[in-house]
Enzyme design. Sequence first.
Site, PDB file in Angstrom:
ATOM      1  N   GLU A  78      35.194  51.954  79.075  1.00 30.27           N
ATOM      2  CA  GLU A  78      36.566  51.890  78.564  1.00 30.27           C
ATOM      3  C   GLU A  78      37.602  52.013  79.671  1.00 30.27           C
ATOM      4  O   GLU A  78      38.556  51.234  79.748  1.00 30.27           O
ATOM      5  CB  GLU A  78      36.812  52.987  77.525  1.00 30.27           C
ATOM      6  N   ASP A  98      31.863  54.628  76.246  1.00 27.43           N
ATOM      7  CA  ASP A  98      33.146  55.296  76.004  1.00 27.43           C
ATOM      8  C   ASP A  98      32.970  56.732  76.477  1.00 27.43           C
ATOM      9  O   ASP A  98      32.252  57.513  75.844  1.00 27.43           O
ATOM     10  CB  ASP A  98      33.522  55.270  74.522  1.00 27.43           C
ATOM     11  N   ILE A 100      34.901  59.451  76.667  1.00 26.92           N
ATOM     12  CA  ILE A 100      35.334  60.452  75.688  1.00 26.92           C
ATOM     13  C   ILE A 100      35.909  59.702  74.493  1.00 26.92           C
ATOM     14  O   ILE A 100      37.037  59.213  74.536  1.00 26.92           O
ATOM     15  CB  ILE A 100      36.388  61.428  76.263  1.00 26.92           C
ATOM     16  N   ASP A 101      35.113  59.578  73.465  1.00 32.16           N
ATOM     17  CA  ASP A 101      35.607  58.966  72.239  1.00 32.16           C
ATOM     18  C   ASP A 101      36.204  60.070  71.379  1.00 32.16           C
ATOM     19  O   ASP A 101      35.545  61.058  71.074  1.00 32.16           O
ATOM     20  CB  ASP A 101      34.465  58.268  71.492  1.00 32.16           C
ATOM     21  N   THR A 103      39.692  60.966  72.254  1.00 34.04           N
ATOM     22  CA  THR A 103      40.487  61.634  73.293  1.00 34.04           C
ATOM     23  C   THR A 103      41.615  62.472  72.697  1.00 34.04           C
ATOM     24  O   THR A 103      41.921  63.559  73.189  1.00 34.04           O
ATOM     25  CB  THR A 103      41.065  60.599  74.284  1.00 34.04           C
ATOM     26  N   ASP A 244      33.468  51.514  71.762  1.00 35.86           N
ATOM     27  CA  ASP A 244      33.642  52.468  70.660  1.00 35.86           C
ATOM     28  C   ASP A 244      32.480  52.409  69.680  1.00 35.86           C
ATOM     29  O   ASP A 244      32.150  53.411  69.038  1.00 35.86           O
ATOM     30  CB  ASP A 244      34.928  52.163  69.881  1.00 35.86           C
TER      31      ASP A 244
END
Length: 323
Positions: A78, A98, A100-101, A103, A244
Site C-alpha cells: 500500500e 497492507d 496496517i489495515d 490505520t 486490502d
Amino acid sequence: MTETLGHTELRSILTFTINLARMAGTLMLEGSQAIQSTSDVNAKKNSVDLVTEYDVAVENLVMSEIKKVYPNFGFIGEESYSSGTRPELTDEPTFCVDPIDGTTNFVHGFPFATCISIGLIYEKRPVLGVIYNPFLEYLYTGIEGQGSYLTRGTGQPMKLPLASPKPLPSLSKALIAVEWGSDRGVPTINKKSSSFVRLLGDESVSGGRMAHSLRSLGSAAMNFSMVAQGGFDLYWEIGCWPWDVCAGIVIAQEAGGVVTGSHAVLATADPSVDPFKVTPEVLTGRKYMVIRKLPDTPQETGREAQLRIAREFYETVEDYQAK
C-alpha cells in the site's frame, strides 16, 4: 520464467508469512504505544485517509524480509504504491501487503480491527493469505485448496468457519459489514447512505430489507476474516484496493465463502460465467462483496443460496465508481 508453486511450496511460504506477520505485529504494538502520545499522523487523500510512520516502517520491514527469502517474488504494498511504485500484475508470485489495515483504528487506539494483511498472488489470483491482529492475537490463515484457520494467542488452529453454518433465508436475517470509506464527497456519501437506509429500513422504506444490523469495523481485512469466521453474513465495500482484500479473499473462500465484484458480475445471463470467480478484474476492480458459507438445504444448495443473497443485495444497494 514463472515460479511453480505446489502444495509443499505454499506450506513453506505460509510458515514464513506467519512468522513475518508476527514480527510486524511486534512493531505495530510498539508503534501503537508511541503514537498515542504524538501527533505524527499524515493524510494521504484527505483528513480521514490516514498514514503514520509505522505504516511505512512495517511495510519496509516486510518488504526487506521477503527480499531476503524470496528475492524473485514480486511485491505490491500500500505505502510503496502510494509513493509511486506501481508494478504490473503478472503470473509471477507476488506478495500483496497492507502493513496496517485499519490505520484510523490504529491512530485512535481502537484495538479490535487493526491488523497486518499479507496475501500472495500467483498466476494473477490470490492463493495464500495471512491476517494478524497483534492486539487481540488473532491470526487468520488460508491456502488455496487447503482450508483456512483462526489461531488465538498460542492456541491450536481452528478450522473456519468456527461453527456449522446456518441458512440465510433473506437479508432481513443478516448481520452485514459495510464501511463509510475515505471518499466523503456528495455523490458517494449519498449513494452509500441511501443504500444503508434500504438495508436497515422496515416496510415503510421503499425497498427496505430490515437487516438485523450493519457493522463497520474499519478494516477490510478484518471484515473478510469475520465473514470467514461466521461472525458476519456478508461484507460489501467499494473503494478498497487489492492489498486490502487479497489475503481475506483466500481466507473467506477457503472457509466456504464466495467473493464477487460489481453489480455487472451478476447481471450476465450466460450460464458459463462463474459469478464467484475472482478474476484479475475482480481482484483489482475495487468493488467487493463476500458472503459466508451457507449450508445445503432441501430447497437449494449452499451456492444457490449465496447467489440468491448476492442478487438480493445488489437489488438493494446502489453501484458507483470508486475514486
